[in-house]
Design an enzyme around this catalytic site. Structure first.
Site, PDB file in Angstrom:
ATOM      1  N   GLY A  50      35.821   4.840 -11.512  1.00 21.64           N
ATOM      2  CA  GLY A  50      35.400   3.524 -12.003  1.00 21.64           C
ATOM      3  C   GLY A  50      35.343   3.437 -13.509  1.00 21.64           C
ATOM      4  O   GLY A  50      35.085   2.374 -14.061  1.00 21.64           O
ATOM      5  N   CYS A  51      35.587   4.537 -14.188  1.00 22.42           N
ATOM      6  CA  CYS A  51      35.555   4.536 -15.651  1.00 22.42           C
ATOM      7  C   CYS A  51      36.955   4.304 -16.199  1.00 22.42           C
ATOM      8  O   CYS A  51      37.918   4.892 -15.710  1.00 22.42           O
ATOM      9  CB  CYS A  51      35.030   5.868 -16.187  1.00 22.42           C
ATOM     10  SG  CYS A  51      33.293   6.134 -15.846  1.00 22.42           S
ATOM     11  N   THR A  52      37.056   3.462 -17.199  1.00 18.82           N
ATOM     12  CA  THR A  52      38.324   3.254 -17.883  1.00 18.82           C
ATOM     13  C   THR A  52      38.669   4.509 -18.669  1.00 18.82           C
ATOM     14  O   THR A  52      39.804   4.971 -18.656  1.00 18.82           O
ATOM     15  CB  THR A  52      38.226   2.045 -18.844  1.00 18.82           C
ATOM     16  OG1 THR A  52      37.767   0.927 -18.100  1.00 18.82           O
ATOM     17  CG2 THR A  52      39.562   1.719 -19.449  1.00 18.82           C
TER      18      THR A  52
END
Length: 135
Positions: A50-52
């Protein structure tokens, strides 16, 4: 110190800054306090979904408390990682699992942190809770 108390301390620190850029700089400076993870810990199984940006999160256990260590490849994210790992470290599994609060709301950061970064923080918290559910 309780999770709520740690959140309150970060909130008080952040409220010292009126300007959003000053808050960003403060968060970036917090990230500089992170101890880098060892290369062998920067593996896919420790990546936060979920982290860019890339964020690696590892869990250690000391007595009944969990200790979280993490690193990122982005400066602002390192600061957010520092905040989250500080808030959740040295807490018991049950306390982590029973916690249901939006930390970014509590810290008044939803206005200045992009939705992608907010999603990344939620991904970190989700992974922390998964670690806390492990036997």
């Amino acid at each position: 110190m309780s999770v709520e108390k740690k959140i309150e301390e970060f909130k008080d620190d952040l409220e010292l800054f009126d300007d959003e850029l000053e808050k960003y700089q403060f968060i970036i400076d917090l990230g500089k306090k992170l101890n880098p993870l060892d290369e062998k810990e920067m593996v896919d199984e420790n990546l936060v979904q979920g982290c860019t940006s890339k964020v690696w999160l590892v869990k250690d256990k000391k007595n009944e408390e969990l200790i979280f260590r993490a690193d990122s490849n982005a400066a602002i994210v390192k600061g957010l990682v520092y905040i989250i790992t500080t808030i959740f470290s040295n807490e018991k599994k049950d306390d982590i699992n029973n916690l249901d609060i939006n930390i970014l709301d509590k810290l008044n950061l939803t206005e200045i942190i992009t939705p992608n970064r907010q999603s990344g923080v939620q991904g970190m918290i989700k992974k922390i809770k998964e670690y806390a559910k492990e036997k």
